[in-house]
Structures are given as C-alpha cells and as structure tokens.
Design a protein around this motif. Structure first.
Motif, mmCIF file in Angstrom:
data_model
loop_
_atom_site.group_PDB
_atom_site.id
_atom_site.type_symbol
_atom_site.label_atom_id
_atom_site.label_comp_id
_atom_site.label_asym_id
_atom_site.label_seq_id
_atom_site.Cartn_x
_atom_site.Cartn_y
_atom_site.Cartn_z
ATOM 1 N N ASN A 10 0.707 -1.218 0.063
ATOM 2 C CA ASN A 10 0.432 -0.266 -0.311
ATOM 3 C C ASN A 10 0.415 1.020 -0.053
ATOM 4 O OD1 ASN A 10 -1.677 2.179 0.840
ATOM 5 N ND2 ASN A 10 -3.058 0.892 1.122
ATOM 6 N N HIS A 11 0.276 2.437 -1.124
ATOM 7 C CA HIS A 11 1.474 3.206 -1.475
ATOM 8 C C HIS A 11 1.407 4.215 0.252
ATOM 9 C CE1 HIS A 11 3.081 2.471 -5.260
ATOM 10 N NE2 HIS A 11 1.561 2.379 -5.074
ATOM 11 N N PRO A 51 4.806 -12.659 -6.150
ATOM 12 C CA PRO A 51 5.000 -11.647 -6.874
ATOM 13 C C PRO A 51 4.037 -11.446 -8.479
ATOM 14 C CG PRO A 51 7.225 -13.187 -7.217
ATOM 15 C CD PRO A 51 6.356 -13.577 -6.250
ATOM 16 N N PHE A 52 2.959 -10.858 -8.639
ATOM 17 C CA PHE A 52 2.507 -11.606 -10.166
ATOM 18 C C PHE A 52 3.520 -10.248 -11.178
ATOM 19 C CE2 PHE A 52 -0.594 -13.679 -7.777
ATOM 20 C CZ PHE A 52 -0.746 -15.043 -8.538
ATOM 21 N N PRO A 53 3.607 -10.382 -12.377
ATOM 22 C CA PRO A 53 4.003 -8.733 -12.951
ATOM 23 C C PRO A 53 3.170 -8.199 -12.768
ATOM 24 C CG PRO A 53 3.797 -10.947 -14.486
ATOM 25 C CD PRO A 53 2.486 -11.694 -12.546
ATOM 26 N N ALA A 57 4.548 -4.172 -12.336
ATOM 27 C CA ALA A 57 4.121 -2.577 -12.639
ATOM 28 C C ALA A 57 3.395 -1.544 -12.231
ATOM 29 C CB ALA A 57 2.973 -3.482 -13.931
ATOM 30 N N SER A 58 2.923 -1.828 -11.397
ATOM 31 C CA SER A 58 1.962 -1.037 -10.323
ATOM 32 C C SER A 58 2.582 -0.682 -9.346
ATOM 33 C CB SER A 58 0.993 -1.559 -9.318
ATOM 34 O OG SER A 58 1.110 -2.602 -8.556
ATOM 35 N N GLY A 59 4.016 -0.940 -9.227
ATOM 36 C CA GLY A 59 5.229 -0.509 -8.174
ATOM 37 C C GLY A 59 4.916 -1.561 -7.025
ATOM 38 N N ASN A 60 4.615 -2.737 -6.840
ATOM 39 C CA ASN A 60 4.646 -3.022 -5.617
ATOM 40 C C ASN A 60 5.287 -4.650 -5.684
ATOM 41 O OD1 ASN A 60 2.616 -1.775 -4.154
ATOM 42 N ND2 ASN A 60 0.676 -2.202 -5.714
ATOM 43 N N SER A 61 6.104 -4.393 -6.362
ATOM 44 C CA SER A 61 6.974 -5.576 -6.024
ATOM 45 C C SER A 61 7.468 -6.147 -5.593
ATOM 46 C CB SER A 61 7.947 -4.868 -7.414
ATOM 47 O OG SER A 61 8.910 -4.679 -6.670
ATOM 48 N N TRP A 62 8.273 -7.442 -5.510
ATOM 49 C CA TRP A 62 8.360 -8.214 -3.712
ATOM 50 C C TRP A 62 9.204 -6.873 -3.379
ATOM 51 C CZ3 TRP A 62 7.485 -10.617 -0.122
ATOM 52 C CH2 TRP A 62 8.616 -11.351 0.902
ATOM 53 N N LEU A 63 9.975 -7.122 -4.434
ATOM 54 C CA LEU A 63 11.531 -6.228 -3.952
ATOM 55 C C LEU A 63 11.343 -4.692 -3.164
ATOM 56 C CD1 LEU A 63 13.771 -6.495 -7.244
ATOM 57 C CD2 LEU A 63 14.065 -7.381 -5.116
ATOM 58 N N THR A 64 9.830 -4.269 -3.254
ATOM 59 C CA THR A 64 9.313 -2.682 -2.397
ATOM 60 C C THR A 64 8.529 -3.358 -1.163
ATOM 61 O OG1 THR A 64 9.074 -2.045 -4.356
ATOM 62 C CG2 THR A 64 7.855 -1.085 -2.987
ATOM 63 N N ARG A 65 8.105 -4.816 -1.449
ATOM 64 C CA ARG A 65 6.981 -5.470 -0.212
ATOM 65 C C ARG A 65 8.252 -5.762 0.684
ATOM 66 N NH1 ARG A 65 4.145 -9.408 -1.468
ATOM 67 N NH2 ARG A 65 4.522 -9.936 -3.342
ATOM 68 N N ARG A 66 9.890 -6.682 -0.328
ATOM 69 C CA ARG A 66 10.536 -7.202 1.508
ATOM 70 C C ARG A 66 10.479 -6.836 3.037
ATOM 71 N NH1 ARG A 66 16.046 -9.207 -1.841
ATOM 72 N NH2 ARG A 66 16.198 -6.611 -2.830
ATOM 73 N N PRO A 67 10.880 -5.287 2.924
ATOM 74 C CA PRO A 67 11.709 -5.229 3.843
ATOM 75 C C PRO A 67 10.307 -4.687 4.629
ATOM 76 C CG PRO A 67 11.865 -3.264 2.056
ATOM 77 C CD PRO A 67 11.313 -4.861 1.824
ATOM 78 N N TYR A 68 8.849 -4.332 4.721
ATOM 79 C CA TYR A 68 7.966 -4.121 4.651
ATOM 80 C C TYR A 68 7.338 -5.435 5.756
ATOM 81 C CZ TYR A 68 7.850 0.384 2.781
ATOM 82 O OH TYR A 68 8.229 1.301 2.207
#
Length: 284
Positions: A10-11, A51-53, A57-68
């Motif tokens: 969530n942004h 991690p769906f493609p 594309a929407s900025g919610n990749s696993w790389l983004t989510r994993r620290p959270y």
C-alpha cells in the motif's frame, strides 16, 4: 490491517518508513500478561502473495514489499509462523537478506505441479483455460512452499512431514485436478520452555484461524515441555474442491498422530494447529 497493507505494498505505507508506519499498529500485538509471559507463545499465518508481473508494473513488487514484510514479522514476534504463496527466493530474502535466520528455522517442500498420480503432465491437468502457473514450471525450488517457520530459542524440531490435498496425498504435486498441487507442510515441535497458553494471530486478507477479530485473544492449555504440531496449507478457491480437500487434511493429520503413537516414541502432539489461506469468506 497492517498485514494487508504491507502485503499489498500500500502506497500509504510505502511513502513512509517501515518503522513509523507499522509501529502505529503495535496495539494489535500487546505484550502478554505478566503471569503468562514466560509460558505463552504466538502462532501467526500470512499469505505473502506471489510476485505477479502486474504487481511490479504497479510499483508493488516483492523487492518493494520485502522490507515491510521483514519488519512486520519482527514486530509481531511469532514463535511459529505458517506462510502461503511463499516462493523459495522470498524465504531466502527474508531469512538471509534480512537476517531472520538468526531467529528462525524453516521447513517447507515445494508445491510443484509436475506429473500427478495419473501420469498426466501439468498441461493436461486442471480446468480448461487455466493459465500455466509460471511460479512452478522451472526447478525444484520455485513456487509456493507453504513454509513453517519456528523460533529456534523456543522450539526444537522433532520431525517434519509433507502431504498433498488429493485422492493420492502421498504423491508430490497432486491435487483434485487443479493446475497446481496443493501441498501441506507440517512440523512437530518440542516446546523448550513449556507453557500453558498460546496466542493466535493471523495475517493476510482473511482471518484464517477460527476467530473474527484480530484484536481478540484466545489461549489454549499446553503442558510444560509439550509437543506442538503445526500444518500450513492453501486450500482451493473453488469451494467444491476445498470441501473435498478438507477431509484429506483431517485424515492425514490423524494418520500422522497414529503413526507417531505406534512408533513408541511418545511424540503425539498435545495440540495441533492448521493455518493457511482457506480461501473462505467470513460468512462461508
């Protein structure tokens, strides 16, 4: 609440630091009462979402989510954690990249979808029109694992087991004619401290353990030094297939208990937890 936001990336959370945004949810995980603090332990369940493609594309990749996700695990402090939609590399990222292996051990066989017991390749299985599961087609370590983590300082692994939700539960990769297998991973753990109470938590979009409100607590008796079995799974979204899967889940756990009873090892668990994504709405 915190798990849904962190899982989806969530942004409103991503625009802030993990600590400041998730610390506001600390009220969901208050300390145990002083009298139970030594003996209570916490069980959690979390669907991490593969991690769906479109997520990337929407900025919610696993790389983004994993620290959270890593921070949320540290915040909740589960003693036993059942995961779903957890690829091997996602476990490696959390355990190695974010050093959670300093606290936790893990077990979870791959939910592969090669040949089933009827010797049909995956292209011939499942409903017509279902897409091929891109997370299970290559290698033995890709795809959903339904892993179980346990805190090393609290629990000792006695043994682990795996079966599949199908009419042939001992055959890897099987299901009730779905495009992917339906794996159940179980661990039998010895409580190093012993205890009298267990605290249940759930994560993800649904409340997967039988309680309506995440803020409500339930406790269960546990003998000092007792044994705990926890199984993690992901039921089909098709309700008819889920209803076929549930009796298999029950019967296989009974089989494990009968096996352990007849082994003479005295390793029958005092309590068994089944956690997972049951794909069931609260009113179902």
């Amino acid at each position: 609440h915190w798990t849904e936001d962190a899982m989806r990336g969530n942004h409103s959370l991503l625009d802030q630091s993990p600590v400041s945004s998730l610390e506001r949810e600390r009220g969901l995980f208050p300390p145990f009462p002083l009298a139970a603090r030594r003996s209570a332990f916490r069980v959690a369940s979390w669907n991490l979402r593969v991690p769906f493609p479109e997520d990337e594309a929407s900025g919610n990749s696993w790389l983004t989510r994993r620290p959270y996700v890593a921070h949320a695990v540290r915040l909740a402090k589960p003693d036993i954690l059942g995961l779903q939609e957890d690829c091997y590399f996602m476990n490696e990222d959390l355990l190695t990249g974010f050093s959670l292996s300093e606290e936790y051990d893990r077990y979870g066989l791959f939910n592969r979808n090669g040949e089933d017991g009827k010797k049909r390749h995956r292209e011939e299985r499942g409903r017509k029109g279902w897409p091929e599961n891109v997370f299970t087609k290559d290698g033995m370590r890709d795809g959903e694992h339904n892993s179980v983590w346990w805190r090393r300082s609290r629990f000792e692994l006695i043994h682990n087991d795996t079966f599949w939700l199908s009419d042939q539960p001992q055959i890897p990769g099987t299901s009730f004619d779905e495009a992917t297998g339906r794996v159940v991973n179980c661990v039998l753990l010895k409580d190093k401290l012993g205890g009298r109470a267990v605290d249940l938590e759930t994560g993800g979009e649904k409340r997967h353990i039988a309680k309506r409100d995440l803020r409500k607590r339930r406790q269960h008796s546990q003998k000092p030094g007792g044994l705990v079995r926890l199984c993690s799974t992901h039921l089909p979204s098709d309700e008819s297939l889920a209803k076929k899967s549930a009796p298999v889940l029950r019967d296989e756990i009974v089989r494990l208990n009968d096996r352990d009873s007849s082994s003479g090892r005295g390793s029958i668990p005092d309590i068994t937890f089944v956690v997972g994504d049951f794909n069931s709405a609260p009113s179902s």
